[in-house]
Design a protein around this motif. Structure first.
Motif, PDB file in Angstrom:
ATOM      1  N   SER A   1       8.488 -17.507   2.382  1.00 40.60           N
ATOM      2  CA  SER A   1       8.247 -19.418   2.996  1.00 40.60           C
ATOM      3  C   SER A   1       7.282 -19.190   3.665  1.00 40.60           C
ATOM      4  N   HIS A   2       7.173 -20.696   4.250  1.00 41.96           N
ATOM      5  CA  HIS A   2       6.179 -21.289   4.333  1.00 41.96           C
ATOM      6  C   HIS A   2       6.533 -21.585   5.526  1.00 41.96           C
ATOM      7  N   HIS A   3       7.656 -20.958   6.406  1.00 39.38           N
ATOM      8  CA  HIS A   3       8.123 -20.041   7.778  1.00 39.38           C
ATOM      9  C   HIS A   3       8.357 -19.235   8.093  1.00 39.38           C
ATOM     10  N   TRP A   4       8.876 -18.515   7.250  1.00 38.24           N
ATOM     11  CA  TRP A   4       9.227 -17.075   6.996  1.00 38.24           C
ATOM     12  C   TRP A   4       8.900 -15.763   6.723  1.00 38.24           C
ATOM     13  N   SER A   5       8.599 -14.702   7.474  1.00 35.69           N
ATOM     14  CA  SER A   5       7.761 -13.580   6.749  1.00 35.69           C
ATOM     15  C   SER A   5       8.169 -12.163   6.583  1.00 35.69           C
ATOM     16  N   LEU A   6       8.292 -11.119   5.805  1.00 43.02           N
ATOM     17  CA  LEU A   6       8.388  -9.984   6.042  1.00 43.02           C
ATOM     18  C   LEU A   6       7.506  -9.129   6.284  1.00 43.02           C
ATOM     19  N   GLN A   7       7.881  -8.005   7.035  1.00 46.35           N
ATOM     20  CA  GLN A   7       6.801  -6.789   7.271  1.00 46.35           C
ATOM     21  C   GLN A   7       7.769  -5.680   7.056  1.00 46.35           C
ATOM     22  N   GLY A   8       7.554  -5.002   6.552  1.00 44.50           N
ATOM     23  CA  GLY A   8       7.981  -3.163   6.601  1.00 44.50           C
ATOM     24  C   GLY A   8       7.194  -2.007   6.575  1.00 44.50           C
TER      25      GLY A   8
ATOM     26  N   GLY B   1       3.594  14.228   2.488  1.00 44.90           N
ATOM     27  CA  GLY B   1       4.105  13.259   2.697  1.00 44.90           C
ATOM     28  C   GLY B   1       3.619  11.524   2.179  1.00 44.90           C
ATOM     29  N   LEU B   2       4.114  10.619   2.261  1.00 43.51           N
ATOM     30  CA  LEU B   2       4.650   9.128   1.972  1.00 43.51           C
ATOM     31  C   LEU B   2       4.821   8.391   2.699  1.00 43.51           C
ATOM     32  N   GLU B   3       3.387   7.212   2.169  1.00 42.11           N
ATOM     33  CA  GLU B   3       3.332   6.184   3.470  1.00 42.11           C
ATOM     34  C   GLU B   3       3.336   4.690   2.938  1.00 42.11           C
ATOM     35  N   LEU B   4       4.332   4.046   2.434  1.00 40.68           N
ATOM     36  CA  LEU B   4       4.029   3.056   2.340  1.00 40.68           C
ATOM     37  C   LEU B   4       3.979   1.828   3.527  1.00 40.68           C
ATOM     38  N   ASP B   5       3.547   0.569   2.970  1.00 39.18           N
ATOM     39  CA  ASP B   5       3.842  -0.547   3.334  1.00 39.18           C
ATOM     40  C   ASP B   5       3.489  -1.780   2.948  1.00 39.18           C
ATOM     41  N   LEU B   6       4.349  -2.527   3.495  1.00 37.87           N
ATOM     42  CA  LEU B   6       4.897  -4.192   2.469  1.00 37.87           C
ATOM     43  C   LEU B   6       4.112  -5.621   3.622  1.00 37.87           C
ATOM     44  N   GLU B   7       3.904  -6.335   2.982  1.00 33.52           N
ATOM     45  CA  GLU B   7       4.362  -7.773   3.815  1.00 33.52           C
ATOM     46  C   GLU B   7       4.681  -9.026   2.820  1.00 33.52           C
ATOM     47  N   TYR B   8       5.171  -9.356   3.309  1.00 33.52           N
ATOM     48  CA  TYR B   8       5.700 -10.825   2.306  1.00 33.52           C
ATOM     49  C   TYR B   8       5.908 -12.185   3.139  1.00 33.52           C
ATOM     50  N   ARG B   9       5.321 -13.383   2.535  1.00 30.80           N
ATOM     51  CA  ARG B   9       5.898 -14.552   2.800  1.00 30.80           C
ATOM     52  C   ARG B   9       6.970 -15.346   1.680  1.00 30.80           C
TER      53      ARG B   9
ATOM     54  N   ALA C   1       1.074  -1.521  -0.382  1.00 32.83           N
ATOM     55  CA  ALA C   1       0.035   0.351   0.045  1.00 32.83           C
ATOM     56  C   ALA C   1       0.987   1.219   0.320  1.00 32.83           C
ATOM     57  N   LEU C   2       0.157   2.049  -0.711  1.00 31.43           N
ATOM     58  CA  LEU C   2       1.091   3.671  -0.891  1.00 31.43           C
ATOM     59  C   LEU C   2       0.572   4.654  -1.656  1.00 31.43           C
ATOM     60  N   ALA C   3       0.756   5.554  -0.586  1.00 27.53           N
ATOM     61  CA  ALA C   3       0.204   6.571  -0.256  1.00 27.53           C
ATOM     62  C   ALA C   3       0.697   8.001  -0.421  1.00 27.53           C
ATOM     63  N   VAL C   4       0.388   8.957  -1.585  1.00 35.51           N
ATOM     64  CA  VAL C   4       0.537  10.260  -1.329  1.00 35.51           C
ATOM     65  C   VAL C   4       0.198  11.268  -0.718  1.00 35.51           C
ATOM     66  N   TYR C   5       0.375  12.435  -0.505  1.00 37.91           N
ATOM     67  CA  TYR C   5      -0.842  13.105   0.080  1.00 37.91           C
ATOM     68  C   TYR C   5      -0.472  14.820   1.044  1.00 37.91           C
ATOM     69  N   HIS C   6      -0.754  16.212   0.283  1.00 38.44           N
ATOM     70  CA  HIS C   6      -0.841  17.137  -0.159  1.00 38.44           C
ATOM     71  C   HIS C   6      -2.064  16.986   1.665  1.00 38.44           C
ATOM     72  N   MET C   7      -1.401  18.647   2.480  1.00 36.95           N
ATOM     73  CA  MET C   7      -2.254  18.458   2.960  1.00 36.95           C
ATOM     74  C   MET C   7      -2.039  20.514   3.709  1.00 36.95           C
ATOM     75  N   THR C   8      -3.364  21.088   4.051  1.00 38.93           N
ATOM     76  CA  THR C   8      -3.613  21.990   3.814  1.00 38.93           C
ATOM     77  C   THR C   8      -4.093  22.400   5.682  1.00 38.93           C
ATOM     78  N   VAL C   9      -3.295  23.162   6.788  1.00 36.28           N
ATOM     79  CA  VAL C   9      -3.895  22.878   8.013  1.00 36.28           C
ATOM     80  C   VAL C   9      -4.368  24.376   8.756  1.00 36.28           C
ATOM     81  N   ASP C  10      -5.427  24.816   9.044  1.00 35.94           N
ATOM     82  CA  ASP C  10      -6.023  26.137   9.570  1.00 35.94           C
ATOM     83  C   ASP C  10      -5.984  26.508  11.275  1.00 35.94           C
ATOM     84  N   ASP C  11      -5.930  27.015  11.397  1.00 38.79           N
ATOM     85  CA  ASP C  11      -5.997  27.535  12.801  1.00 38.79           C
ATOM     86  C   ASP C  11      -5.246  26.238  13.675  1.00 38.79           C
ATOM     87  N   MET C  12      -4.458  26.478  13.374  1.00 36.69           N
ATOM     88  CA  MET C  12      -3.634  24.742  14.441  1.00 36.69           C
ATOM     89  C   MET C  12      -3.462  24.996  15.240  1.00 36.69           C
TER      90      MET C  12
END
Length: 665
Positions: free
Chosen positions: A534-541, A524-532, A490-501
């Protein structure tokens, strides 16, 4: 010999090499990740079909990683952090650079536990007992969830009570005389009709901050938690759940020390304490009115008592201290209809709440002693709706809006009274395109709002009131699966404007006020990764980058144009490697990292950036499991030096280990 500072990197590289070595990917059953169902827009959907950046974490994964608290989600959810504060049960979340100090009695990220909201940082806590999953919704969610969901939502979902009984008992011991007991028990009382569940925890641990004057630790910790639930299915179309939860803290001082001190030590002749407790009652009703038409009602009452006394000069005699006795009560009611119409699904709802806060604050300095008492109340009423429609074979459009009125009042013990009200319209529009069956693109425009209020801690020091903070977010995203569905991204890029912070200013301990910065903006940018692997090993980041800055901000004679919002790191993320073998061996290696965090609008004081390693390993034998958890393996220090305008250091937790024996038939 490997230098100590490189050992954790060597461990990571060695495990990765083992995971990808020949034979790891031998011919065997498919490795596809299972589908994930979420309720991010209050309708059950496949995670890949939601037009937004939603991270769903299975509770079994959290347990394998040794995650038992909301606070431990920091950096494991890219973009999520918590203000360094050092007190149990008080967590001010930071998401996409937006944050609210606990003295605003509001949050920028909403906490929902089975649909029940927590609107303040006091009580923003959960021990993740008997959960099914956690959903983290990033980006403004005020359309469906209202004020205080300005930056996102953390939604906790308990395991449902069914005919399938479940039991779990865990006993743990660790360093600094750590002791812990956790229990889960759920049973059908009448098959297919009546079910009951109970879960609880008791935990204690000695502190790590030496009180050199008294010869003990200043920050011992002890807590109790209890959750009870009852589910009744009187008919095939009615589902009624009653829930009750309680939590209690009996702690020593906060994790505070002198402003520029490096040693974790104080010399206080007045020991600090934290004796807070809270409870929640909730009634959850699902009623099917007709095929495809449902009524959902959530009625809740939340009561939290925040009682604290804290030395702030950390030297004898007692010259500076702060005290707090807050009684916070919230009644809330949500009622919504939802259904389907052809290829569209829709919902419409009504929400109301009533907050009643009794506030008693004490600040003692060498010059004077000041006690400030006030009663603060707030009423909210909202109408909201959401519609999602397939407009072509690969396209879908979703639109929603919320009209919310907020009324706030404060009555000081001196007789001074103030009141104000605000009306917000929070729309959201999103467009989805399914490029291929396993890949989706989306774009969205959304509006978020955080409640306004009054400065009750130090009236007369700053402005009397602060306006609601409002944000517009423009987001593009891509999400889906890859490599025969063994991976999810999942990848997201965004732009925000904030008033009366809304920004908290703290000139001296016990003296603080909220003021509104003129405006801010960020990307900003957000990236989520999940990958198997093998049957015994998994990677998340995952990785999150946020560049939020004040565009214009003047407070008195001070100007902060271009400065960072306090408590918001520009960069954070995680990398995890998991192992689970049919022979019973399992383990998890988790690397968490964050860039530096400023503690004030002047960007003078800060918490340094850090990278820390958490490890867990265990063995299952029959119904039993033995697990070792080590947090902050390399004992990294990332203290917040200069909290409260330079007077206080908030110490980061040191290395800690725990050995747990668990029975789960």
């Amino acid at each position: 010999m490997i230098p100590p500072r490189y050992r954790h990197r060597t461990i990571i590289l060695g495990l990765l090499a083992l995971a990808t070595s020949p034979g790891t990917f031998a011919s065997s059953p498919p490795l596809a990740l299972p589908p994930v169902t979420v309720t991010a827009d209050k309708v059950a959907r496949d995670l890949d079909d939601v037009a937004g950046n939603v991270l769903s974490i299975d509770a079994d994964v959290l347990r394998q990683q040794g995650v038992n608290t909301i606070e431990q989600l920091e950096a494991r959810v890219p973009g999520l952090a918590f203000q360094p504060f050092g007190q149990s049960g008080v967590h001010s979340p930071v998401l996409r650079g937006l944050t609210a100090n606990f003295n605003s009695f509001a949050t920028s990220t909403l906490l929902l536990v089975d649909g029940v909201p927590t609107l303040t940082a006091q009580g923003f806590d959960n021990r993740l007992l008997d959960l099914e999953r956690i959903e983290v919704l990033r980006g403004p969610q005020s359309t469906l969830y209202g004020r205080n969901a300005e930056a996102g939502v953390i939604a906790l979902h308990s395991r449902p009570l069914t005919n399938q009984p479940r039991s779990r008992l865990s006993l743990a011991a660790g360093d600094r005389h750590q002791q812990q007991a956790r229990v889960v028990l759920a049973r059908p009382l009448v098959d297919n009709t009546l079910f009951a569940g109970i879960s609880g925890e008791w935990q204690r641990q000695d502190g790590f901050i030496d009180n050199t004057l008294r010869g003990d630790e200043a920050d011992d910790r002890q807590r109790h938690n209890l959750n009870v639930s009852l589910r009744w299915l009187p008919t095939d179309t009615t589902d009624l759940v009653l829930r009750h939860s309680r939590q209690r803290y009996d702690d020593g001082a906060a994790l505070w020390g002198p402003g520029q001190a490096s040693a974790r030590a104080v010399a206080s002749d007045s020991p600090g304490w934290h004796r807070s407790h809270g409870e929640t009652w909730a009634l959850d009703l699902h009623q099917e009115l007709a095929p495809g038409l449902q009524l959902h009602s959530i009625s809740a009452y939340n009561d939290y008592r925040d009682k604290v006394r804290q030395d702030t000069d950390f030297q004898p005699p007692e010259r500076m201290l702060i005290g707090r006795d807050h009684h916070l009560r919230l009644w809330s009611q949500e009622l919504r209809l939802q259904g389907q119409s052809g290829t569209a699904d829709w919902l419409a709802g009504l929400y109301g709440d009533w907050q009643d806060n009794a506030l008693d604050n004490l600040a003692v300095t060498p010059m004077a002693s000041q006690r400030q008492q006030a009663d603060q109340s707030q009423r909210t009423l909202a109408l909201f709706g959401h519609w999602q429609q397939a407009i072509a074979e690969r396209w879908a459009l979703a639109a929603g809006a919320r009209l919310e009125q907020q009324q706030a009042r404060v009555h000081f013990a001196t007789g001074q009274r103030q009141q104000d009200q605000w009306l917000h319209l929070s729309p959201k529009l999103s467009l989805q395109y399914r490029r291929r069956p396993d890949h989706q693109l989306y774009s969205s425009v959304s509006h978020g709002v955080r409640a306004g209020g009054f400065n009750t801690i130090s009236p007369g020091v700053g402005p009397a009131a602060f306006e609601p903070e409002q944000v517009w977010s423009y987001e593009l995203g891509a999400k889906g699966r890859f490599h025969q569905q063994r991976g999810r991204y999942a990848l997201a890029v965004y732009h925000m404007t904030v008033d009366d912070m809304q920004v908290m200013q703290m000139p001296v301990p016990g003296r603080m006020y909220l003021t509104n910065a003129a405006s801010g903006s960020g990307q900003g940018l957000e990236l989520d990764l999940e990958y198997r692997l093998s049957h015994h090993w998994s990677l998340q980041g995952g990785l999150a980058w946020n560049h939020l800055r004040f565009d214009r901000f003047r407070d008195g004679e001070a100007r902060y144009d271009g400065h960072r919002n306090p408590f918001a790191p520009d960069l954070n993320g995680h990398l995890g490697l998991g192992f689970d073998h049919p022979t019973g061996w399992h383990g998890q290696l988790q690397w968490l990292a964050s860039s530096k965090t400023y503690l004030d609008a002047a960007n003078q004081y800060r918490r340094s950036g850090y990278g820390r390693l958490d490890l867990s390993a265990g063995y299952r034998f029959g119904d039993w499991s033995l697990d070792l958890q080590v947090d902050n393996f390399s004992d990294q220090h990332y203290d917040a030096v200069g909290y409260q305008n330079g007077f206080v250091t908030v110490y980061s937790p040191p290395r800690s280990w725990r050995l747990a024996l668990t029975w789960q038939p």
